[in-house]
Write a protein that holds these residues in place. Structure first.
Motif, PDB file in Angstrom:
ATOM      1  N   ALA A 197       4.394   0.286 -15.522  1.00 21.56           N
ATOM      2  CA  ALA A 197       4.303   1.293 -14.465  1.00 21.56           C
ATOM      3  C   ALA A 197       2.880   1.352 -13.909  1.00 21.56           C
ATOM      4  O   ALA A 197       1.893   1.293 -14.653  1.00 21.56           O
ATOM      5  N   LEU A 198       2.774   1.473 -12.583  1.00 23.20           N
ATOM      6  CA  LEU A 198       1.486   1.577 -11.899  1.00 23.20           C
ATOM      7  C   LEU A 198       1.326   2.973 -11.315  1.00 23.20           C
ATOM      8  O   LEU A 198       2.305   3.617 -10.947  1.00 23.20           O
ATOM      9  N   SER A 199       0.071   3.425 -11.237  1.00 23.47           N
ATOM     10  CA  SER A 199      -0.237   4.729 -10.630  1.00 23.47           C
ATOM     11  C   SER A 199      -1.248   4.530  -9.505  1.00 23.47           C
ATOM     12  O   SER A 199      -2.449   4.779  -9.665  1.00 23.47           O
ATOM     13  N   PRO A 200      -0.778   4.061  -8.339  1.00 26.69           N
ATOM     14  CA  PRO A 200      -1.709   3.841  -7.220  1.00 26.69           C
ATOM     15  C   PRO A 200      -2.049   5.140  -6.509  1.00 26.69           C
ATOM     16  O   PRO A 200      -1.293   6.116  -6.545  1.00 26.69           O
ATOM     17  N   THR A 201      -3.206   5.143  -5.854  1.00 28.41           N
ATOM     18  CA  THR A 201      -3.587   6.276  -5.012  1.00 28.41           C
ATOM     19  C   THR A 201      -2.789   6.215  -3.705  1.00 28.41           C
ATOM     20  O   THR A 201      -2.074   5.246  -3.451  1.00 28.41           O
ATOM     21  N   THR A 202      -2.961   7.229  -2.864  1.00 30.17           N
ATOM     22  CA  THR A 202      -2.244   7.248  -1.581  1.00 30.17           C
ATOM     23  C   THR A 202      -2.653   6.070  -0.711  1.00 30.17           C
ATOM     24  O   THR A 202      -1.807   5.423  -0.068  1.00 30.17           O
ATOM     25  N   GLU A 203      -3.931   5.752  -0.710  1.00 30.55           N
ATOM     26  CA  GLU A 203      -4.412   4.612   0.080  1.00 30.55           C
ATOM     27  C   GLU A 203      -3.872   3.301  -0.478  1.00 30.55           C
ATOM     28  O   GLU A 203      -3.478   2.406   0.289  1.00 30.55           O
ATOM     29  N   GLN A 204      -3.839   3.191  -1.792  1.00 25.99           N
ATOM     30  CA  GLN A 204      -3.332   1.964  -2.404  1.00 25.99           C
ATOM     31  C   GLN A 204      -1.836   1.787  -2.155  1.00 25.99           C
ATOM     32  O   GLN A 204      -1.361   0.655  -2.012  1.00 25.99           O
ATOM     33  N   ARG A 205      -1.094   2.867  -2.084  1.00 24.34           N
ATOM     34  CA  ARG A 205       0.335   2.764  -1.787  1.00 24.34           C
ATOM     35  C   ARG A 205       0.554   2.172  -0.398  1.00 24.34           C
ATOM     36  O   ARG A 205       1.469   1.370  -0.194  1.00 24.34           O
ATOM     37  N   LEU A 206      -0.287   2.545   0.552  1.00 22.13           N
ATOM     38  CA  LEU A 206      -0.184   1.967   1.895  1.00 22.13           C
ATOM     39  C   LEU A 206      -0.486   0.471   1.862  1.00 22.13           C
ATOM     40  O   LEU A 206       0.188  -0.328   2.517  1.00 22.13           O
ATOM     41  N   LEU A 207      -1.506   0.080   1.086  1.00 23.03           N
ATOM     42  CA  LEU A 207      -1.870  -1.335   0.989  1.00 23.03           C
ATOM     43  C   LEU A 207      -0.773  -2.151   0.306  1.00 23.03           C
ATOM     44  O   LEU A 207      -0.445  -3.253   0.751  1.00 23.03           O
ATOM     45  N   LEU A 208      -0.188  -1.606  -0.776  1.00 19.85           N
ATOM     46  CA  LEU A 208       0.886  -2.315  -1.465  1.00 19.85           C
ATOM     47  C   LEU A 208       2.121  -2.458  -0.569  1.00 19.85           C
ATOM     48  O   LEU A 208       2.778  -3.499  -0.557  1.00 19.85           O
ATOM     49  N   GLY A 209       2.429  -1.391   0.180  1.00 20.37           N
ATOM     50  CA  GLY A 209       3.561  -1.453   1.105  1.00 20.37           C
ATOM     51  C   GLY A 209       3.348  -2.494   2.190  1.00 20.37           C
ATOM     52  O   GLY A 209       4.270  -3.230   2.560  1.00 20.37           O
ATOM     53  N   GLU A 210       2.137  -2.579   2.706  1.00 23.03           N
ATOM     54  CA  GLU A 210       1.819  -3.569   3.737  1.00 23.03           C
ATOM     55  C   GLU A 210       1.898  -4.989   3.171  1.00 23.03           C
ATOM     56  O   GLU A 210       2.343  -5.919   3.846  1.00 23.03           O
ATOM     57  N   THR A 211       1.492  -5.162   1.916  1.00 26.37           N
ATOM     58  CA  THR A 211       1.549  -6.483   1.275  1.00 26.37           C
ATOM     59  C   THR A 211       2.991  -6.958   1.130  1.00 26.37           C
ATOM     60  O   THR A 211       3.311  -8.115   1.441  1.00 26.37           O
ATOM     61  N   VAL A 212       3.866  -6.083   0.644  1.00 25.12           N
ATOM     62  CA  VAL A 212       5.277  -6.450   0.490  1.00 25.12           C
ATOM     63  C   VAL A 212       5.900  -6.743   1.853  1.00 25.12           C
ATOM     64  O   VAL A 212       6.691  -7.687   2.005  1.00 25.12           O
ATOM     65  N   LYS A 213       5.526  -5.971   2.858  1.00 21.07           N
ATOM     66  CA  LYS A 213       6.089  -6.140   4.200  1.00 21.07           C
ATOM     67  C   LYS A 213       5.731  -7.499   4.793  1.00 21.07           C
ATOM     68  O   LYS A 213       6.594  -8.222   5.304  1.00 21.07           O
ATOM     69  N   VAL A 214       4.445  -7.888   4.712  1.00 19.54           N
ATOM     70  CA  VAL A 214       4.037  -9.172   5.287  1.00 19.54           C
ATOM     71  C   VAL A 214       4.582 -10.337   4.466  1.00 19.54           C
ATOM     72  O   VAL A 214       4.921 -11.402   5.008  1.00 19.54           O
ATOM     73  N   TYR A 215       4.734 -10.154   3.163  1.00 21.04           N
ATOM     74  CA  TYR A 215       5.312 -11.211   2.323  1.00 21.04           C
ATOM     75  C   TYR A 215       6.764 -11.469   2.708  1.00 21.04           C
ATOM     76  O   TYR A 215       7.204 -12.626   2.784  1.00 21.04           O
ATOM     77  N   ARG A 216       7.517 -10.419   2.973  1.00 16.73           N
ATOM     78  CA  ARG A 216       8.916 -10.600   3.372  1.00 16.73           C
ATOM     79  C   ARG A 216       9.025 -11.256   4.742  1.00 16.73           C
ATOM     80  O   ARG A 216       9.960 -12.039   4.993  1.00 16.73           O
ATOM     81  N   ARG A 217       8.087 -10.962   5.626  1.00 17.03           N
ATOM     82  CA  ARG A 217       8.092 -11.616   6.942  1.00 17.03           C
ATOM     83  C   ARG A 217       7.888 -13.123   6.797  1.00 17.03           C
ATOM     84  O   ARG A 217       8.556 -13.927   7.447  1.00 17.03           O
ATOM     85  N   VAL A 218       6.964 -13.515   5.915  1.00 17.62           N
ATOM     86  CA  VAL A 218       6.727 -14.942   5.675  1.00 17.62           C
ATOM     87  C   VAL A 218       7.973 -15.594   5.073  1.00 17.62           C
ATOM     88  O   VAL A 218       8.340 -16.719   5.449  1.00 17.62           O
ATOM     89  N   CYS A 219       8.628 -14.897   4.160  1.00 14.83           N
ATOM     90  CA  CYS A 219       9.836 -15.446   3.536  1.00 14.83           C
ATOM     91  C   CYS A 219      10.936 -15.672   4.572  1.00 14.83           C
ATOM     92  O   CYS A 219      11.617 -16.713   4.552  1.00 14.83           O
ATOM     93  N   ARG A 220      11.131 -14.723   5.478  1.00 17.28           N
ATOM     94  CA  ARG A 220      12.143 -14.889   6.529  1.00 17.28           C
ATOM     95  C   ARG A 220      11.810 -16.091   7.412  1.00 17.28           C
ATOM     96  O   ARG A 220      12.699 -16.853   7.808  1.00 17.28           O
ATOM     97  N   TYR A 221      10.545 -16.260   7.714  1.00 16.17           N
ATOM     98  CA  TYR A 221      10.107 -17.380   8.546  1.00 16.17           C
ATOM     99  C   TYR A 221      10.368 -18.709   7.833  1.00 16.17           C
ATOM    100  O   TYR A 221      10.849 -19.671   8.428  1.00 16.17           O
ATOM    101  N   LEU A 222      10.081 -18.754   6.540  1.00 15.82           N
ATOM    102  CA  LEU A 222      10.193 -20.001   5.787  1.00 15.82           C
ATOM    103  C   LEU A 222      11.641 -20.388   5.507  1.00 15.82           C
ATOM    104  O   LEU A 222      11.949 -21.580   5.383  1.00 15.82           O
TER     105      LEU A 222
END
Length: 451
Positions: free
Chosen positions: A16-41
């Motif tokens: 389990a991870l306990s990210p801050t509010t700012e880190q939650r935004l960064l993690l969400g953005e990371t998953v989002k861009v990773y899925r975009r690359v996967c769809r492209y590939l």
């Protein structure tokens, strides 16, 4: 003699991870861009599958990179858009995305071939499978490139800010115990992040320790009235431990919810009518989760008993394909048989016990509870208390306990490869033709060995 290589044991822990509010935004953005690359590939891999499908798994990822990733030595590629759209995308995230895209297309091609040949068609008008590029995947993190462990308190993860990739340190708030086992090898974790969860899914390659077990087995009789009856029996037929495992509180919680479904259904339908699709879906989901919890509680205790007595094996009845014959349709007894957790408990026990280096064996289920363990013959069930068995010599005994002792005897005979009575007839008086091994058979063999 042909020796089979033992299969790898892979188990996954949740950190389990306990990210801050700012880190939650960064993690969400990371998953989002990773899925975009996967769809492209997925589109690229599917387009070039005729030439990619014949390559080995080690050759496929470099072949896909040659199509879309330009370098100083490879200035021209067929799909240069990825470098412009996904600027500074890390190489190890890219390789994880390529691996996911290859898996998606490979799965689709296999399912499509099965559909074409008719292997997977249940109806003539069955539609062909579809290729799902938007599969809701999560990024795999490679050590040193995508994540860095700082002890077991914090972890550094490479995340996307929207314009650049940076390192951020996230607190680890919950761990399991598999990382403490010296033989276990930690593999690349996955970053799981959504509205409900934020954790690392950490797989471990578990190497079981070498054991020197004692000469005893743990036999388990899975029943309806008592969830599991456990008996520890030595190879000479001595019973050294008995235990009943029955998490009644969880069973009551489940049954209470199932009873509420019956009440709501009667109010909805009345004397006739039909229930809509998805009726009481949340209640059924909760009941399934409670069943899973019951199976984990029971299997964990069985493995604990086997570890305490250093048993050679855990023995179950082979109940695969078993169907209930008793109970009227829609009766309470039929409902209890329907909710019997025989397969799940056995599977969870095998997974836990294999990790500790033990083995699980199955024996023939016929006549385990019907024959008395002392060899006196067929037992009769008490008409007022079905859990009580009456032997032919008048002795009263717990029926599930009697069955578990006979299961132990069959398991011991199977392990020691001695007189296998499960597949041949016996002409001994007082025993049925095609008789099955009981606990008394171990006593007989022990006397013959000593004589």
């Amino acid at each position: 003699m042909i020796t089979r290589k033992p299969s790898q044991i892979i188990r996954t822990d949740k950190w389990a991870l306990s990210p801050t509010t700012e880190q939650r935004l960064l993690l969400g953005e990371t998953v989002k861009v990773y899925r975009r690359v996967c769809r492209y590939l997925v589109g690229i891999v599917f387009t070039h599958w005729p030439e990619l499908g014949g390559l080995s798994s080690n050759e496929q990822i470099p072949a896909v990179e040659r199509l879309m990733h330009s370098t100083a030595k490879r200035l021209t590629v067929k799909y240069p858009q990825i470098n412009r759209v996904f600027h500074k995308f890390p190489s190890y995230y890219r390789r994880a995305a390529i691996s996911f895209a290859l898996g998606q297309v490979r799965s689709y091609m296999t399912r499509y071939r099965d559909w074409q040949s008719g292997l997977s068609r249940k109806r003539r008008d069955a539609k062909p499978p579809t290729l799902n590029a938007d599969a809701g995947c999560y990024p795999a993190l490679y050590k040193g490139q995508c994540y860095k462990l700082r002890g077991y308190d914090t972890v550094e993860i490479k995340v996307f800010t929207g314009s650049d990739w940076i390192w951020t340190t996230v607190e680890i708030s919950g761990l399991r115990e598999r990382h403490e086992v010296p033989n276990n090898k930690m593999l690349s974790p996955f970053l799981i992040f959504n509205r409900k969860a934020c954790h690392l899914s950490v797989p471990f390659h578990c190497i079981p320790p070498k054991r020197k077990p004692d000469k005893n087995v743990v036999a388990v009789d899975l029943g309806i009235n008592t969830t599991a009856t456990v008996t520890v029996v030595t190879f000479d037929g001595t019973v050294i431990h008995r235990e009943f495992i029955h998490p009644g509180r969880d069973i009551d919680r489940r049954d209470k919810r199932l009873k509420s479904v019956f009440m709501r259904a009667s109010k909805t339908m009345g004397k006739g009518g039909k229930l809509h699709k998805g009726f009481c879906a949340n209640t059924y989901r909760k009941c399934q989760n409670i069943n899973t919890q019951i199976c984990h509680i029971v299997s964990k205790r069985i493995v604990q008993i086997a570890s305490e007595f250093n048993s050679e094996a855990i023995v179950f009845e082979n109940l695969k394909g078993w169907k209930a014959t008793g109970g009227r349709k829609r009766s309470n007894l039929r409902q209890r048989f329907h909710g019997w957790l025989k397969a799940k408990i056995r599977d969870y026990t095998e997974m836990k016990w294999a990790e500790a280096g033990g083995q699980v064996i199955d024996v023939v289920a016929a006549y385990t509870s019907k024959l008395a363990y002392d060899g006196s013959g067929v037992v009769k069930r008490n008409s007022k208390n079905y859990a009580l068995a009456v032997f032919q010599n008048g002795r009263q005994y717990q029926a599930d306990l009697n069955g578990s002792q006979n299961i132990a005897a069959r398991g011991i005979l199977k392990l020691t490869r001695r007189n296998d009575r499960e597949n041949r007839s016996s002409k001994r008086t007082g025993r049925l033709s095609r008789s099955w091994a009981c606990l008394c058979d171990l006593w007989t063999q022990d006397r013959l060995r000593l004589a």
